[in-house]
Motif scaffolding. Structure first.
Motif, PDB file in Angstrom:
ATOM      1  N   VAL A   3      20.712  48.646  17.188  1.00 32.36           N
ATOM      2  CA  VAL A   3      21.752  47.826  16.562  1.00 32.36           C
ATOM      3  C   VAL A   3      21.404  46.350  16.697  1.00 32.36           C
ATOM      4  CG1 VAL A   3      24.208  47.264  16.566  1.00 32.36           C
ATOM      5  CG2 VAL A   3      23.472  49.566  17.192  1.00 32.36           C
ATOM      6  N   GLY A   4      21.463  45.622  15.576  1.00 30.25           N
ATOM      7  CA  GLY A   4      21.263  44.180  15.589  1.00 30.25           C
ATOM      8  C   GLY A   4      22.601  43.471  15.517  1.00 30.25           C
ATOM      9  N   VAL A   5      22.768  42.488  16.398  1.00 27.57           N
ATOM     10  CA  VAL A   5      24.025  41.734  16.432  1.00 27.57           C
ATOM     11  C   VAL A   5      23.701  40.258  16.247  1.00 27.57           C
ATOM     12  CG1 VAL A   5      26.062  41.122  17.795  1.00 27.57           C
ATOM     13  CG2 VAL A   5      25.068  43.411  18.006  1.00 27.57           C
ATOM     14  N   ARG A  28      19.790  44.457  19.880  1.00 26.81           N
ATOM     15  CA  ARG A  28      19.048  43.214  19.668  1.00 26.81           C
ATOM     16  C   ARG A  28      20.051  42.134  19.285  1.00 26.81           C
ATOM     17  NH1 ARG A  28      14.348  45.385  15.595  1.00 26.81           N
ATOM     18  NH2 ARG A  28      13.477  46.946  17.002  1.00 26.81           N
ATOM     19  N   ILE A  29      19.906  40.985  19.914  1.00 27.22           N
ATOM     20  CA  ILE A  29      20.770  39.840  19.625  1.00 27.22           C
ATOM     21  C   ILE A  29      19.973  38.810  18.832  1.00 27.22           C
ATOM     22  CG2 ILE A  29      21.968  37.866  20.624  1.00 27.22           C
ATOM     23  CD1 ILE A  29      22.532  39.556  23.073  1.00 27.22           C
ATOM     24  N   LEU A  30      20.568  38.294  17.764  1.00 34.45           N
ATOM     25  CA  LEU A  30      20.012  37.152  17.035  1.00 34.45           C
ATOM     26  C   LEU A  30      20.936  35.982  17.303  1.00 34.45           C
ATOM     27  CD1 LEU A  30      17.849  36.179  14.968  1.00 34.45           C
ATOM     28  CD2 LEU A  30      19.599  36.545  13.224  1.00 34.45           C
ATOM     29  N   HIS A  46      16.621  39.718  23.006  1.00 32.91           N
ATOM     30  CA  HIS A  46      17.172  38.484  22.463  1.00 32.91           C
ATOM     31  C   HIS A  46      16.150  37.819  21.544  1.00 32.91           C
ATOM     32  CE1 HIS A  46      18.645  34.320  22.400  1.00 32.91           C
ATOM     33  NE2 HIS A  46      19.808  34.856  22.630  1.00 32.91           N
ATOM     34  N   PHE A  47      16.567  37.515  20.321  1.00 29.66           N
ATOM     35  CA  PHE A  47      15.719  36.843  19.352  1.00 29.66           C
ATOM     36  C   PHE A  47      16.367  35.513  19.003  1.00 29.66           C
ATOM     37  CE2 PHE A  47      14.762  41.248  19.065  1.00 29.66           C
ATOM     38  CZ  PHE A  47      13.430  41.338  18.708  1.00 29.66           C
ATOM     39  N   ALA A  60      10.802  40.291  12.828  1.00 24.33           N
ATOM     40  CA  ALA A  60      10.746  41.000  14.104  1.00 24.33           C
ATOM     41  C   ALA A  60      12.128  41.493  14.530  1.00 24.33           C
ATOM     42  CB  ALA A  60      10.155  40.091  15.183  1.00 24.33           C
ATOM     43  N   PHE A  61      13.152  40.715  14.223  1.00 24.69           N
ATOM     44  CA  PHE A  61      14.523  41.105  14.590  1.00 24.69           C
ATOM     45  C   PHE A  61      14.976  42.325  13.801  1.00 24.69           C
ATOM     46  CE2 PHE A  61      19.114  40.689  13.602  1.00 24.69           C
ATOM     47  CZ  PHE A  61      19.621  40.940  14.871  1.00 24.69           C
ATOM     48  N   VAL A  62      14.742  42.352  12.502  1.00 25.45           N
ATOM     49  CA  VAL A  62      15.271  43.423  11.653  1.00 25.45           C
ATOM     50  C   VAL A  62      14.395  44.668  11.598  1.00 25.45           C
ATOM     51  CG1 VAL A  62      16.571  41.814  10.223  1.00 25.45           C
ATOM     52  CG2 VAL A  62      14.301  42.502   9.513  1.00 25.45           C
TER      53      VAL A  62
END
Length: 67
Positions: A3-5, A28-30, A46-47, A60-62
């Motif tokens: 999950v990306g937040v 993953r945190i953006l 953490h990104f 890289a985040f997605v």
């Protein structure tokens, strides 16, 4: 689930990240802020970036996100 937040270091985002991590999701945190926040659960990636950055900067985040 991965999950990306976005905004995961903010008031609501911190609580969402904690709940997702507690239920076993990979999170993953953006954020525009640097990592190292002591309230971030262990194992959360953490990104540092901004949604306004060029699309390649967010790759890289997605990559591999389910949600």
């Amino acid at each position: 689930m991965i999950v990306g937040v976005t905004g995961g270091t903010g008031f609501v985002g911190r609580r969402l990240v904690s709940q997702l991590a507690a239920r076993g999701d990979r999170v993953r945190i953006l954020s525009r802020q640097d990592g190292g926040n002591e309230s971030t659960p262990p194992g959360v990636a953490h990104f540092r970036a901004d949604l306004g950055d060029p699309p390649g900067a967010l790759a890289a985040f997605v990559d591999g996100l389910d949600v």
